[in-house]
Every structure is written in structure tokens, then in C-alpha cells.
Design an enzyme around this catalytic site. Structure first.
Site, PDB file in Angstrom:
ATOM      1  CB  SER A   1      -0.882   0.011   1.250  1.00 21.15           C
ATOM      2  OG  SER A   1      -1.630   1.203   1.309  1.00 21.15           O
TER       3      SER A   1
ATOM      4  CE1 TYR B   1      -4.214  -2.211   5.071  1.00 21.78           C
ATOM      5  CE2 TYR B   1      -3.324  -0.079   4.391  1.00 21.78           C
ATOM      6  CZ  TYR B   1      -3.922  -1.294   4.073  1.00 21.78           C
ATOM      7  OH  TYR B   1      -4.216  -1.592   2.759  1.00 21.78           O
TER       8      TYR B   1
HETATM    9  N1  LIG Z   1      -8.672  -0.537  -1.618  1.00 23.53           N
HETATM   10  C1  LIG Z   1      -7.611   0.192  -1.375  1.00 23.53           C
HETATM   11  O1  LIG Z   1      -7.689   1.425  -1.364  1.00 23.53           O
HETATM   12  C2  LIG Z   1      -6.276  -0.484  -1.134  1.00 23.53           C
HETATM   13  C3  LIG Z   1      -5.137   0.318  -1.141  1.00 23.53           C
HETATM   14  C4  LIG Z   1      -3.907  -0.274  -0.910  1.00 23.53           C
HETATM   15  C5  LIG Z   1      -3.807  -1.627  -0.677  1.00 23.53           C
HETATM   16  N2  LIG Z   1      -4.931  -2.388  -0.661  1.00 23.53           N
HETATM   17  C6  LIG Z   1      -4.779  -3.822  -0.380  1.00 23.53           C
HETATM   18  O2  LIG Z   1      -5.344  -4.558  -1.429  1.00 23.53           O
HETATM   19  C7  LIG Z   1      -5.698  -5.852  -0.954  1.00 23.53           C
HETATM   20  C8  LIG Z   1      -7.085  -6.202  -1.446  1.00 23.53           C
HETATM   21  O3  LIG Z   1      -8.032  -5.364  -0.818  1.00 23.53           O
HETATM   22  P1  LIG Z   1      -9.276  -4.693  -1.569  1.00 23.53           P
HETATM   23  O4  LIG Z   1      -9.060  -3.230  -1.572  1.00 23.53           O
HETATM   24  O5  LIG Z   1      -9.548  -5.402  -2.835  1.00 23.53           O
HETATM   25  O6  LIG Z   1     -10.432  -4.940  -0.470  1.00 23.53           O
HETATM   26  P2  LIG Z   1     -11.608  -6.017  -0.375  1.00 23.53           P
HETATM   27  O7  LIG Z   1     -12.538  -5.866  -1.526  1.00 23.53           O
HETATM   28  O8  LIG Z   1     -12.146  -5.861   1.005  1.00 23.53           O
HETATM   29  O9  LIG Z   1     -10.855  -7.401  -0.535  1.00 23.53           O
HETATM   30  C9  LIG Z   1     -10.164  -8.008   0.522  1.00 23.53           C
HETATM   31  C10 LIG Z   1     -10.049  -9.474   0.212  1.00 23.53           C
HETATM   32  O10 LIG Z   1      -9.285 -10.102   1.247  1.00 23.53           O
HETATM   33  C11 LIG Z   1      -9.964 -11.267   1.640  1.00 23.53           C
HETATM   34  N3  LIG Z   1      -9.660 -11.637   3.013  1.00 23.53           N
HETATM   35  C12 LIG Z   1      -9.811 -10.908   4.150  1.00 23.53           C
HETATM   36  N4  LIG Z   1      -9.456 -11.641   5.219  1.00 23.53           N
HETATM   37  C13 LIG Z   1      -9.088 -12.866   4.751  1.00 23.53           C
HETATM   38  C14 LIG Z   1      -8.648 -14.070   5.353  1.00 23.53           C
HETATM   39  N5  LIG Z   1      -8.484 -14.183   6.678  1.00 23.53           N
HETATM   40  N6  LIG Z   1      -8.359 -15.124   4.559  1.00 23.53           N
HETATM   41  C15 LIG Z   1      -8.523 -15.042   3.214  1.00 23.53           C
HETATM   42  N7  LIG Z   1      -8.922 -13.933   2.579  1.00 23.53           N
HETATM   43  C16 LIG Z   1      -9.221 -12.867   3.346  1.00 23.53           C
HETATM   44  C17 LIG Z   1     -11.448 -10.988   1.432  1.00 23.53           C
HETATM   45  O11 LIG Z   1     -12.145 -12.193   1.201  1.00 23.53           O
HETATM   46  P3  LIG Z   1     -13.065 -12.996   2.246  1.00 23.53           P
HETATM   47  O12 LIG Z   1     -13.700 -11.980   3.148  1.00 23.53           O
HETATM   48  O13 LIG Z   1     -14.041 -13.706   1.363  1.00 23.53           O
HETATM   49  O14 LIG Z   1     -12.151 -13.937   2.955  1.00 23.53           O
HETATM   50  C18 LIG Z   1     -11.406 -10.171   0.151  1.00 23.53           C
HETATM   51  O15 LIG Z   1     -11.423 -11.008  -0.968  1.00 23.53           O
HETATM   52  C19 LIG Z   1      -5.552  -5.800   0.566  1.00 23.53           C
HETATM   53  O16 LIG Z   1      -4.350  -6.432   0.948  1.00 23.53           O
HETATM   54  C20 LIG Z   1      -5.498  -4.318   0.859  1.00 23.53           C
HETATM   55  O17 LIG Z   1      -4.803  -4.050   2.051  1.00 23.53           O
HETATM   56  C21 LIG Z   1      -6.171  -1.850  -0.902  1.00 23.53           C
END
Ligand SMILES: NC(=O)c1ccc[n+]([C@@H]2O[C@H](COP(=O)([O-])OP(=O)(O)OC[C@H]3O[C@@H](n4cnc5c(N)ncnc54)[C@H](OP(=O)(O)O)[C@@H]3O)[C@@H](O)[C@H]2O)c1
Length: 246
Positions: free
Chosen positions: A142, A155
Site C-alpha cells: 500500500s 496497517y
Molecule cells: N482498496 C484500497 O484502497 C487499497 C489500497 C492499498 C492496498 N490495498 C490492499 O489490497 C488488498 C485487497 O483489498 P481490496 O481493496 O480489494 O479490499 P476487499 O474488496 O475488502 O478485498 C479483501 C479481500 O481479502 C480477503 N480476506 C480478508 N481476510 C481474509 C482471510 N483471513 N483469509 C482469506 N482472505 C481474506 C477478502 O475475502 P473474504 O472476506 O471472502 O475472505 C477479500 O477477498 C488488501 O491487501 C489491501 O490491504 C487496498
């Protein structure tokens, strides 16, 4: 469908947001994808969509906090498609808040999912990558780790720990077998804010995401770029943020 990415790719956090978009794009470009997350119904829907378009996808319900689940995810890739070329360790949560709120449980959850979850993936995939003589770890870190801001300290710490792991792995693997990539997204329009307990903070992050967050497809394209390079080219880091993010 095209076949520019003829690889077997397992993706954690594939049930929504960046992981789901990445699975769709990689499958469209010819990859066989193995979808991991806890919500199996969502994974089933996504796999059906990918197969309906002529792609290859299988589902493996995975909780990244459980080492054995990652082992199963890697085994499924090898059993179903004969190899594992890339692990996209993308699952993550953001139980963010000010440190003086002392949300120790939230800190632990982020450590368990964002850091330990990636380590479980490394432990499961590394022996397979070594045996095959090739393998690639891609992680979603991130910009929170690049510009440290209030409420995101823990985080950011988990994300920077993963960045460090990827660089350490790279330094230990300059024999050309392993490649590592850290993708640093800024604000992306996803469900990530759902895990924030503090209502006001959750609303603020959601507003920012909807006002100027980029599409998860943009991050998927960055991941595809790293994955489709020839084997002698390693993309170490990609930062990708909205052009209006400060
Ligand atoms: N959105 C942003 O602005 C942003 C910015 C920088 C980095 N990121 C990073 O991008 C990645 C994806 O996030 P996203 O933004 O796409 O959010 P999201 O839509 O909430 O996706 C998060 C994913 O992680 C999975 N997850 C959570 N806990 C888990 C567990 N214990 N075991 C397996 N899977 C798990 C969830 O699936 P289930 O709930 O079905 O398990 C979901 O598929 C994350 O690492 C996040 O920190 C996001």
C-alpha cells in the site's frame, strides 16, 4: 480470451475488489487461476463467470490466517493445473484507527491477515517454486507504507513488513529462480473500508474511495504487467494511485 499469460496463478482475497479484478484479467489473458478467500459463494460465482468466458478457474476456500489453508491452495494449483507459477498474496484487512484507541485486537487481526497470511503463502509456495525452478510472489502492499499518515500506522507497518519480506526473498534468490513484486496501490474503490470499526473514520475512507478512488481493474493491470514479463525481468515495485491523491 488471449494467451499472453500462459501461467498457473493462485490469488488470495479473490472474492472481491482487487483480487477478483485480477483473477478476471489474468484469466482473460490466458492464465489458469486458483481463487482463494473465505467467502466460497463469491468465489464460485467468479469461477463460473470466468469459465463462461472460456477461461480456466478453480475455487479453494482459504483463510490465510491458517497455514494449512495456504498449503491446500498451493496443492490445488498443482493438482488441477500441474504447477504453480505465481502466488498473488493479496488478501488484506484494514482495521485502522488512531494508536491511542488501543485496538489491540484490530492490530492483531491485521498482523494475522496482512503479514502472517503472506508468510503462510511463502511457506506453502516456496518449496514448490524451488522444485519447479521458477516462481513469482506478487503482494498487494500500500501507499500507506510510503506516506505514513494518522490512523494507518499499524496497517502501514504490516504492509511495510511485507515489502521487507519481498526484498529479503529477492536478495536470497538471485539465482533467477524466484521473482518478487510489491504492488502499492493508493485509494482503490473496493470494500476494504468495511473492516473499520470507527464509524466516522469508515465513512471518511469510503467517501474518499468513492470520490477519487481508482478502479480495481487499474491495479489488476499493474499486476498483469509484472506477471507477464519474461523470466529474466523482475518488476520489484509498482506504485499506482489516483492522479489526485496527495
Ligand atoms: N482498496 C484500497 O484502497 C487499497 C489500497 C492499498 C492496498 N490495498 C490492499 O489490497 C488488498 C485487497 O483489498 P481490496 O481493496 O480489494 O479490499 P476487499 O474488496 O475488502 O478485498 C479483501 C479481500 O481479502 C480477503 N480476506 C480478508 N481476510 C481474509 C482471510 N483471513 N483469509 C482469506 N482472505 C481474506 C477478502 O475475502 P473474504 O472476506 O471472502 O475472505 C477479500 O477477498 C488488501 O491487501 C489491501 O490491504 C487496498
Amino acid at each position: 480470451m488471449n494467451s499472453s499469460i500462459n501461467k498457473v496463478i493462485a490469488i488470495t482475497g479473490a472474492s472481491s475488489g482487487i483480487g477478483a479484478a485480477t483473477a478476471e484479467l489474468l484469466a482473460e489473458r490466458g492464465a489458469s487461476v486458483v481463487l482463494g478467500a473465505r467467502r466460497g459463494d463469491r468465489l464460485d460465482d467468479l469461477a463460473r463467470t470466468i469459465r463462461g468466458r472460456g477461461g480456466r478457474a478453480v475455487v479453494c476456500e482459504t483463510d490465510v490466517t491458517r497455514r494449512e489453508d495456504l498449503e491446500r491452495l498451493v496443492e490445488t494449483s498443482v493438482e488441477e493445473f500441474g504447477a504453480l507459477d505465481v502466488l498473488v498474496a493479496n488478501a488484506g484487512i484494514s482495521t485502522i484507527g488512531r494508536m491511542d484507541a488501543l485496538d489491540v485486537d484490530g492490530w492483531s487481526s491485521m498482523i494475522d491477515v496482512n503479514l502472517r497470511g503472506v508468510l503462510h503463502g511463502v511457506a506453502a509456495a516456496l518449496p514448490v517454486f524451488r522444485r519447479q525452478g521458477t516462481g513469482h510472489f506478487v503482494t498487494t502492499v500500500s501507499t500507506a507504507g510510503l506516506k505514513i499518515v494518522p490512523t494507518m500506522a499499524v496497517y502501514a507497518a504490516t504492509k511495510n513488513a511485507v515489502r521487507t519480506l519481498m526484498e529479503g526473498l529477492r536478495q536470497e534468490s538471485t539465482d533467477g529462480v524466484l521473482r518478487t513484486t510489491s504492488i502499492s496501490p493508493g485509494f482503490v474503490r473496493t470494500d476494504l473500508a468495511d473492516s473499520i470499526e470507527d464509524e466516522e473514520l469508515r465513512d471518511r475512507i469510503r467517501t474518499r474511495m468513492s470520490e477519487f478512488g481508482i478502479s480495481p481493474d487499474a491495479v489488476a493491470r499493474a499486476i498483469a504487467f509484472a506477471v507477464e514479463q519474461p523470466s529474466d525481468v523482475e518488476i520489484g515495485d509498482i506504485t499506482i494511485r489516483p492522479s489526485v491523491q496527495d
